[in-house]
Design an enzyme around this catalytic site. Structure first.
Site, short mmCIF file in Angstrom:
data_model
loop_
_atom_site.label_atom_id
_atom_site.label_comp_id
_atom_site.label_asym_id
_atom_site.label_seq_id
_atom_site.Cartn_x
_atom_site.Cartn_y
_atom_site.Cartn_z
N LYS A 61 -3.62 -7.45 2.47
CA LYS A 61 -2.08 -7.00 2.93
C LYS A 61 -1.50 -5.61 3.67
O LYS A 61 -0.40 -5.18 3.87
CB LYS A 61 -1.54 -7.52 1.05
CG LYS A 61 -1.34 -9.24 1.34
CD LYS A 61 -0.43 -9.54 0.21
CE LYS A 61 -1.23 -11.84 -0.02
NZ LYS A 61 -0.19 -11.92 -0.93
N ASP A 65 -5.55 5.17 1.33
CA ASP A 65 -6.00 5.43 -0.05
C ASP A 65 -5.29 5.90 -0.66
O ASP A 65 -3.95 6.77 -1.06
CB ASP A 65 -7.25 6.14 -0.58
CG ASP A 65 -7.60 6.35 -1.93
OD1 ASP A 65 -8.31 4.49 -1.71
OD2 ASP A 65 -7.61 6.93 -2.33
N PHE A 117 2.15 -6.74 -2.84
CA PHE A 117 1.19 -7.00 -2.70
C PHE A 117 0.42 -5.79 -4.26
O PHE A 117 1.08 -5.45 -4.94
CB PHE A 117 -0.23 -7.02 -2.20
CG PHE A 117 -0.30 -5.43 -1.29
CD1 PHE A 117 0.82 -4.89 -1.02
CD2 PHE A 117 -1.16 -4.96 -1.95
CE1 PHE A 117 0.98 -3.56 0.01
CE2 PHE A 117 -0.95 -3.22 -1.39
CZ PHE A 117 -0.59 -2.39 -1.00
N GLY A 118 -0.61 -6.06 -4.97
CA GLY A 118 -1.24 -5.39 -5.79
C GLY A 118 -0.56 -6.08 -7.21
O GLY A 118 0.18 -6.57 -7.24
N TYR A 119 -0.03 -4.18 -6.85
CA TYR A 119 1.00 -4.30 -8.40
C TYR A 119 2.45 -4.13 -8.09
O TYR A 119 3.24 -3.94 -9.45
CB TYR A 119 0.43 -2.50 -9.38
CG TYR A 119 -0.63 -1.86 -9.75
CD1 TYR A 119 -1.26 -2.18 -11.06
CD2 TYR A 119 -1.95 -1.85 -8.82
CE1 TYR A 119 -2.78 -2.20 -11.13
CE2 TYR A 119 -3.41 -1.99 -8.95
CZ TYR A 119 -3.78 -2.29 -10.53
OH TYR A 119 -4.98 -1.57 -11.28
N ASP A 120 2.56 -4.39 -7.56
CA ASP A 120 4.02 -4.52 -7.32
C ASP A 120 5.23 -5.03 -7.86
O ASP A 120 6.21 -5.00 -8.50
CB ASP A 120 4.71 -5.33 -5.64
CG ASP A 120 4.41 -4.20 -4.98
OD1 ASP A 120 4.69 -3.24 -4.72
OD2 ASP A 120 3.94 -4.83 -3.41
N LYS A 168 11.62 -2.30 0.44
CA LYS A 168 10.29 -1.51 0.30
C LYS A 168 9.46 -0.90 0.79
O LYS A 168 9.69 0.37 1.01
CB LYS A 168 8.80 -2.69 0.08
CG LYS A 168 7.64 -1.67 -0.31
CD LYS A 168 6.95 -2.56 -1.29
CE LYS A 168 5.42 -1.76 -1.11
NZ LYS A 168 4.09 -2.41 -1.17
N HIS A 190 5.73 5.07 -0.11
CA HIS A 190 5.15 6.15 -0.58
C HIS A 190 4.15 5.84 0.88
O HIS A 190 4.32 6.70 1.52
CB HIS A 190 3.73 5.69 -2.08
CG HIS A 190 3.37 4.37 -1.80
ND1 HIS A 190 3.80 3.01 -1.30
CD2 HIS A 190 2.27 3.58 -1.98
CE1 HIS A 190 3.24 2.19 -2.20
NE2 HIS A 190 1.89 2.50 -2.17
#
Ligand code: ITT
Length: 204
Positions: A13, A73, A156-159, A179, A184
């Site tokens: 993602k 990262d 994805f992830g913490y979204d 987004k 970031h």
């Protein structure tokens, strides 16, 4: 001239976002993912900074492919957790933790924290490493706060648990374009693309 870029990530993602942001920037490069190149061992992310880990990933990809490599990262900093999980974000609930387990752990850790103190940010470092040894890193952030529960299906992830500053919906409720405009990763990749354009101009 940089005509090809290997996007050095194993996260499908994140790869999709990187591809999309590079494509929308209008940079005319061929973009490869790690599935398009000979497999090589993933470097352990041993550095204490996002910049350090992004460089590790990009250096390894450039060394193994002989191509210009771009790595990201990234992670989440929660102020009330002393800016953790930070570089541990992907492995916060354990070495093989799923995104859902990670999100649940963070929400549990701040369950009693009032809205005003739930400030957090996403951080990304994006590293470019060329086969001739040239290196450049750019970083950026997206400020916001943790939601009270998971909402939304996008991203994805913490979204699903992150509400960006100025928004009242989570990142997972935003369209891709919305987004990318504030993220970031969007900001850091666009700055890197501007840098790549300058490098290409110098070599004309
Ligand atoms: P690679 O190292 O192969 O790129 P990874 O998923 O392990 O893949 P990182 O080490 O950079 O990537 O970890 C990033 C962590 O931060 C991971 O848990 C992501 O889910 C999270 N993260 C980063 N950017 C995000 C975003 O835009 N939205 C939600 N979560 C994000």
């Amino acid at each position: 001239m940089i005509r090809t870029l290997v996007l050095a990530t194993h996260n499908a993602k994140k790869l999709a976002e990187l591809r999309r942001i590079v494509a929308n920037s209008g940079l005319t490069v061929a973009v490869l993912g790690l599935d398009d190149v000979e497999p090589y061992p993933e470097p352990p992310e041993t550095e204490r900074t996002f910049e350090g880990n992004a460089l590790l990933k990009a250096r390894t990809a450039a060394a193994h492919t002989g191509l210009p490599a771009l790595a990201d990262d990234s992670g989440l900093e929660v102020d009330v957790l002393n800016r953790m999980p930070g570089v541990r974000t992907a492995r916060w609930a354990g070495p093989a933790a799923s995104d859902e387990e990670n999100r649940r752990l963070v929400l549990a850790q701040v369950h009693d924290v009032p809205d005003a103190d739930r400030t957090a940010r996403f951080v990304a470092a994006v590293a470019l490493v060329l086969p001739n040894g040239y290196e450049h890193v750019v970083g950026d952030t997206m400020e916001g706060r943790l939601a009270r529960e998971e909402v939304g299906e996008n991203g994805f992830g913490y979204d699903p648990i992150f509400i960006a500053e100025g928004n009242d919906v989570t990142n997972a409720q935003l369209t891709s374009d919305a987004k990318d405009a504030i993220s970031h990763r969007g900001k850091a990749v666009r700055a890197m693309v501007a840098h790549i354009r300058e490098l290409n101009e110098e070599q004309r």
